[in-house]
Write a protein that holds these residues in place. Sequence first.
Motif, PDB file in Angstrom:
ATOM      1  N   ASP A  56      -3.504   7.514   9.939  1.00 14.36           N
ATOM      2  CA  ASP A  56      -2.409   7.498   8.974  1.00 14.36           C
ATOM      3  C   ASP A  56      -1.068   7.155   9.621  1.00 14.36           C
ATOM      4  O   ASP A  56      -0.121   6.769   8.935  1.00 14.36           O
ATOM      5  CB  ASP A  56      -2.319   8.854   8.264  1.00 14.36           C
ATOM      6  CG  ASP A  56      -2.133  10.009   9.236  1.00 14.36           C
ATOM      7  OD1 ASP A  56      -2.582   9.882  10.394  1.00 14.36           O
ATOM      8  OD2 ASP A  56      -1.535  11.033   8.844  1.00 14.36           O
ATOM      9  N   ALA A  95      -0.152   2.524  11.723  1.00 11.82           N
ATOM     10  CA  ALA A  95       0.662   1.384  11.289  1.00 11.82           C
ATOM     11  C   ALA A  95       2.121   1.569  11.721  1.00 11.82           C
ATOM     12  O   ALA A  95       2.766   0.624  12.202  1.00 11.82           O
ATOM     13  CB  ALA A  95       0.571   1.223   9.774  1.00 11.82           C
ATOM     14  N   ARG A 132       4.671  -4.923   5.536  1.00 15.65           N
ATOM     15  CA  ARG A 132       3.818  -3.736   5.401  1.00 15.65           C
ATOM     16  C   ARG A 132       2.341  -4.093   5.289  1.00 15.65           C
ATOM     17  O   ARG A 132       1.487  -3.455   5.903  1.00 15.65           O
ATOM     18  CB  ARG A 132       4.257  -2.937   4.172  1.00 15.65           C
ATOM     19  CG  ARG A 132       3.452  -1.662   3.960  1.00 15.65           C
ATOM     20  CD  ARG A 132       3.934  -0.891   2.746  1.00 15.65           C
ATOM     21  NE  ARG A 132       5.328  -0.507   2.893  1.00 15.65           N
ATOM     22  CZ  ARG A 132       6.013   0.142   1.954  1.00 15.65           C
ATOM     23  NH1 ARG A 132       5.438   0.437   0.794  1.00 15.65           N
ATOM     24  NH2 ARG A 132       7.276   0.478   2.159  1.00 15.65           N
ATOM     25  N   ASP A 133       2.001  -5.103   4.509  1.00 17.63           N
ATOM     26  CA  ASP A 133       0.594  -5.483   4.335  1.00 17.63           C
ATOM     27  C   ASP A 133      -0.013  -5.953   5.653  1.00 17.63           C
ATOM     28  O   ASP A 133      -1.179  -5.664   5.958  1.00 17.63           O
ATOM     29  CB  ASP A 133       0.463  -6.582   3.273  1.00 17.63           C
ATOM     30  CG  ASP A 133       0.760  -6.060   1.874  1.00 17.63           C
ATOM     31  OD1 ASP A 133       0.705  -4.829   1.682  1.00 17.63           O
ATOM     32  OD2 ASP A 133       1.043  -6.884   0.981  1.00 17.63           O
ATOM     33  N   GLN A 172      -0.789  -2.973   7.830  1.00 14.46           N
ATOM     34  CA  GLN A 172      -2.016  -2.285   7.438  1.00 14.46           C
ATOM     35  C   GLN A 172      -3.244  -3.080   7.862  1.00 14.46           C
ATOM     36  O   GLN A 172      -4.257  -2.506   8.295  1.00 14.46           O
ATOM     37  CB  GLN A 172      -2.033  -2.054   5.932  1.00 14.46           C
ATOM     38  CG  GLN A 172      -3.103  -1.074   5.477  1.00 14.46           C
ATOM     39  CD  GLN A 172      -3.000   0.261   6.180  1.00 14.46           C
ATOM     40  OE1 GLN A 172      -1.949   0.910   6.149  1.00 14.46           O
ATOM     41  NE2 GLN A 172      -4.065   0.690   6.847  1.00 14.46           N
ATOM     42  N   ASP A 210      -6.173  -1.661  10.347  1.00 11.85           N
ATOM     43  CA  ASP A 210      -7.591  -1.668   9.968  1.00 11.85           C
ATOM     44  C   ASP A 210      -8.442  -2.379  11.013  1.00 11.85           C
ATOM     45  O   ASP A 210      -9.565  -1.966  11.303  1.00 11.85           O
ATOM     46  CB  ASP A 210      -7.767  -2.363   8.610  1.00 11.85           C
ATOM     47  CG  ASP A 210      -7.254  -1.510   7.461  1.00 11.85           C
ATOM     48  OD1 ASP A 210      -7.096  -0.287   7.654  1.00 11.85           O
ATOM     49  OD2 ASP A 210      -7.004  -2.075   6.377  1.00 11.85           O
TER      50      ASP A 210
END
Length: 352
Positions: free
Chosen positions: A140, A143, A159-160, A163, A167
């Motif tokens: 959590d 990132a 932000r994308d 993430q 991942d």
Amino acid sequence: MRPNPQHTDTGMAPLHVVFGGELLLVTETVDAIRVRARSQGYTERTVFTVDTRFDWGNLSQWGCQSSLFGERRVLELRIPTGKPGKEGGAAIEALCRNLPRDAIIIVTLPEMDKQGRASKWFKALENTARMTEIKPVGRDRLAHWVKQRLEQQRQTVDRDTLQFFADKVEGNLLAAYQEIKKLELLYSPGPLSFEQVKDALLDVTRFDVFQLPEALLSADMVRYGRILKGLEGEGMAPPLILAVLSEQIRLLLKVYLLMDANKGMPIEQAMTALRIWPARQKLMLNVIQRVRYPQLVQALRQAALIDRVIKGVEKGDIWEEFLNLGACFAADANFRMARRNDFLSTINSSQN
């Protein structure tokens, strides 16, 4: 924790303790202490790594010696297990009572459990040393950690993309660090596009079979399926995957059986008796509170089925059966009863 107010004549604490489960961050912290010590004249360096054959007499002997050339000294005492034993504990306590002059000592330890923190030798370190605890960087927080590291090299992403990055490295801090440094080499300072980050990451992304147990035990079926797909694509040997997952199932069953044989034994005590690492105990505790004994037995039966399919004794799709094994740990009973195509659809949608 109470750092010792005493310092060397250069202003540095004579004894430092750095401990935690994130090896990268522990190493960086120790490096920073060492660099500062060197800048202040501590140039002679000795490293002791404690294992089962380590002679603790070396520590007291080092403390009694002075540098051959009159140089200030640095000692790094590494205790990877966090368990110095009775002799080692006594040696550490003696060291804390009589720190050598003109020396900086850096002790490194793994993440310490409640029992380790309560030991006399650890208390002696707390009362004498400057303590630095390295907290784990969970998925959590990964990132945000990546964002900070990129900013240090004057690069930014949206932000994308952050993430996506998190991942792909699957919570492996060292892998994340390596990819961040690669981005610094590949691209100039400034904003990085999603395509730039994707192209850099996908060339070397590797799914680690040892990440599967965490996804399995936490009932994160999407992550579990994604890692499985990566392992299948890389040609990972199914027997190795099965061995890693089966070990976790048997360990959970042993906890149940030990608690059953010793009525009233706390779960934490059972896990400690089975030598489950402190960092793993919290995850195991959550599983035991959520997954009942019959489900674990069913999971072990599913593992046995996979073994027969691997050996060709029984027909079936090995990778689908691995997914069935993961479903045994799903938190929701309705999810465990869901149709196979629903489960696969959930996993496949996560890839898009």
